[in-house]
Design a protein around this motif. Structure first.
Motif, mmCIF file in Angstrom:
data_model
loop_
_atom_site.group_PDB
_atom_site.id
_atom_site.type_symbol
_atom_site.label_atom_id
_atom_site.label_comp_id
_atom_site.label_asym_id
_atom_site.label_seq_id
_atom_site.Cartn_x
_atom_site.Cartn_y
_atom_site.Cartn_z
ATOM 1 N N LYS A 211 0.743 -1.134 -0.023
ATOM 2 C CA LYS A 211 -0.103 -0.149 -0.066
ATOM 3 C C LYS A 211 0.829 1.253 0.000
ATOM 4 O O LYS A 211 0.349 2.120 -0.755
ATOM 5 N N SER A 212 1.811 1.358 0.805
ATOM 6 C CA SER A 212 2.730 2.668 0.775
ATOM 7 C C SER A 212 3.993 2.570 0.063
ATOM 8 O O SER A 212 4.705 3.255 0.635
ATOM 9 N N CYS A 213 3.980 1.416 -0.585
ATOM 10 C CA CYS A 213 5.456 1.313 -1.398
ATOM 11 C C CYS A 213 5.680 1.886 -2.621
ATOM 12 O O CYS A 213 4.648 1.835 -3.241
ATOM 13 N N LEU A 214 6.807 2.393 -2.931
ATOM 14 C CA LEU A 214 7.149 2.925 -4.093
ATOM 15 C C LEU A 214 7.666 1.957 -5.107
ATOM 16 O O LEU A 214 8.120 0.628 -4.656
ATOM 17 N N ALA A 215 7.935 2.164 -6.375
ATOM 18 C CA ALA A 215 8.418 1.369 -7.365
ATOM 19 C C ALA A 215 9.738 0.715 -7.091
ATOM 20 O O ALA A 215 10.102 -0.330 -7.404
ATOM 21 N N ASN A 216 10.469 1.569 -6.250
ATOM 22 C CA ASN A 216 11.991 1.071 -6.034
ATOM 23 C C ASN A 216 11.992 0.305 -4.741
ATOM 24 O O ASN A 216 13.205 -0.051 -4.198
ATOM 25 N N GLY A 217 10.814 -0.147 -4.123
ATOM 26 C CA GLY A 217 10.694 -1.059 -3.101
ATOM 27 C C GLY A 217 10.912 -0.336 -1.726
ATOM 28 O O GLY A 217 11.342 -1.142 -0.658
ATOM 29 N N CYS A 218 10.675 0.752 -1.824
ATOM 30 C CA CYS A 218 10.769 1.806 -0.475
ATOM 31 C C CYS A 218 9.509 2.001 -0.075
ATOM 32 O O CYS A 218 8.521 2.479 -0.972
ATOM 33 N N CYS A 219 9.010 2.027 1.220
ATOM 34 C CA CYS A 219 7.753 2.022 1.910
ATOM 35 C C CYS A 219 7.713 2.970 2.853
ATOM 36 O O CYS A 219 8.654 3.217 3.600
ATOM 37 N N ASP A 220 6.583 3.737 3.086
ATOM 38 C CA ASP A 220 6.195 4.535 4.238
ATOM 39 C C ASP A 220 6.050 3.877 5.575
ATOM 40 O O ASP A 220 6.396 4.335 6.626
ATOM 41 N N ILE A 221 5.613 2.457 5.495
ATOM 42 C CA ILE A 221 5.175 1.812 6.612
ATOM 43 C C ILE A 221 5.777 0.521 6.832
ATOM 44 O O ILE A 221 5.912 -0.339 5.808
ATOM 45 N N TYR A 222 6.686 0.286 7.792
ATOM 46 C CA TYR A 222 7.381 -0.965 8.015
ATOM 47 C C TYR A 222 6.850 -2.338 7.790
ATOM 48 O O TYR A 222 7.049 -3.182 7.097
ATOM 49 N N GLU A 223 5.519 -2.376 8.249
ATOM 50 C CA GLU A 223 4.887 -3.669 8.277
ATOM 51 C C GLU A 223 4.323 -3.804 6.640
ATOM 52 O O GLU A 223 4.565 -4.891 6.354
ATOM 53 N N TYR A 224 3.995 -2.859 5.762
ATOM 54 C CA TYR A 224 3.791 -3.067 4.350
ATOM 55 C C TYR A 224 5.146 -3.346 3.724
ATOM 56 O O TYR A 224 5.021 -3.964 2.866
ATOM 57 N N CYS A 225 6.120 -2.825 4.266
ATOM 58 C CA CYS A 225 7.603 -3.046 3.514
ATOM 59 C C CYS A 225 7.716 -4.701 3.587
ATOM 60 O O CYS A 225 8.065 -5.558 2.684
ATOM 61 N N VAL A 226 7.645 -5.225 5.038
ATOM 62 C CA VAL A 226 7.882 -6.691 5.268
ATOM 63 C C VAL A 226 6.584 -7.432 4.237
ATOM 64 O O VAL A 226 7.227 -8.440 3.655
ATOM 65 N N SER A 227 5.508 -7.041 4.255
ATOM 66 C CA SER A 227 4.501 -7.720 3.625
ATOM 67 C C SER A 227 4.639 -7.759 2.066
ATOM 68 O O SER A 227 4.619 -8.664 1.444
ATOM 69 N N CYS A 228 5.055 -6.762 1.558
ATOM 70 C CA CYS A 228 5.451 -6.601 0.031
ATOM 71 C C CYS A 228 6.827 -7.359 -0.354
ATOM 72 O O CYS A 228 6.660 -8.088 -1.259
#
Length: 200
Positions: A112-129
């Motif tokens: 949900k909060s992740c950009l195309a380069n794989g960087c996210c605004d929220i840690y939990e979304y980063c892990v899930s993605c």
């Protein structure tokens, strides 16, 4: 005569201080070299075929087997990510550590909060993605190219979930000048490149 004694005492004291400093320097250097050789040996001895088990061994939605325990990201105030890639609100976490997949807040592999380069605004979304099966080649490339400084950290990782937890944590690549995020909106990254530098 008195001046000569004072001078000899000073030179003697200075000689002792210099000698002790020299001994300390030599022993410290030798110990550091010994540690470096030991660390290199440990890295060489470690199994070069240490593979991350990419396949999740159980699937909550499609399996008749009983899940006994799930690991999750633990630290989130409002959200958590479990090892199956589900993100849920803390209130929707089951006693076994898994997200309740039937809860309205639970979503699997959410970016949900992740950009195309794989960087996210929220840690939990980063892990899930990061847990998405199609991210495996990206993560394998990262592991193969990991700098020696990171190898100690990432060779200790046992599976895909642990790798994503470690990769998404903010690192020195996320900051500039050691005290400012390169991109405060997208500081949790699983991708290969650091966050884009935003103009100040």
């Amino acid at each position: 005569m008195m001046v000569l004694r004072r001078l000899l005492r000073r030179r003697w004291v200075l000689g002792v201080v210099f000698g002790l400093s020299l001994i300390y320097f030599i022993t410290s250097t030798l110990k550091q070299e010994e540690r470096t050789i030991r660390d290199r040996t440990l890295l060489e001895v470690r199994d070069l075929d240490h593979r991350i088990p990419w396949k999740i061994r159980f699937n909550l939605g499609n399996s008749s087997r009983q899940i006994t325990q799930c690991r999750n990201s633990i630290q989130g105030k409002a959200l958590l990510t479990d090892e199956l890639g589900y993100v849920c609100e803390r209130k929707d976490l089951l006693v076994n550590g898994c997200c309740n997949v039937n809860a309205p807040s639970s979503r699997q592999y959410i970016c949900k909060s992740c950009l195309a380069n794989g960087c996210c605004d929220i840690y939990e979304y980063c892990v899930s993605c990061c847990l998405q099966p199609d991210k495996q080649p990206l993560l394998e490339r990262f592991l193969n190219r990991a700098a020696e400084g990171f190898q100690n950290l990432f060779t200790a990782v046992e599976d895909h979930f642990e790798l994503c937890l470690a990769k998404c944590r903010t690192s020195s690549q996320s900051v500039q000048h050691e005290n400012t995020y390169r991109n405060p909106q997208a500081k949790y990254c699983y991708g290969e490149s650091p966050p884009e530098l935003l103009p100040i």
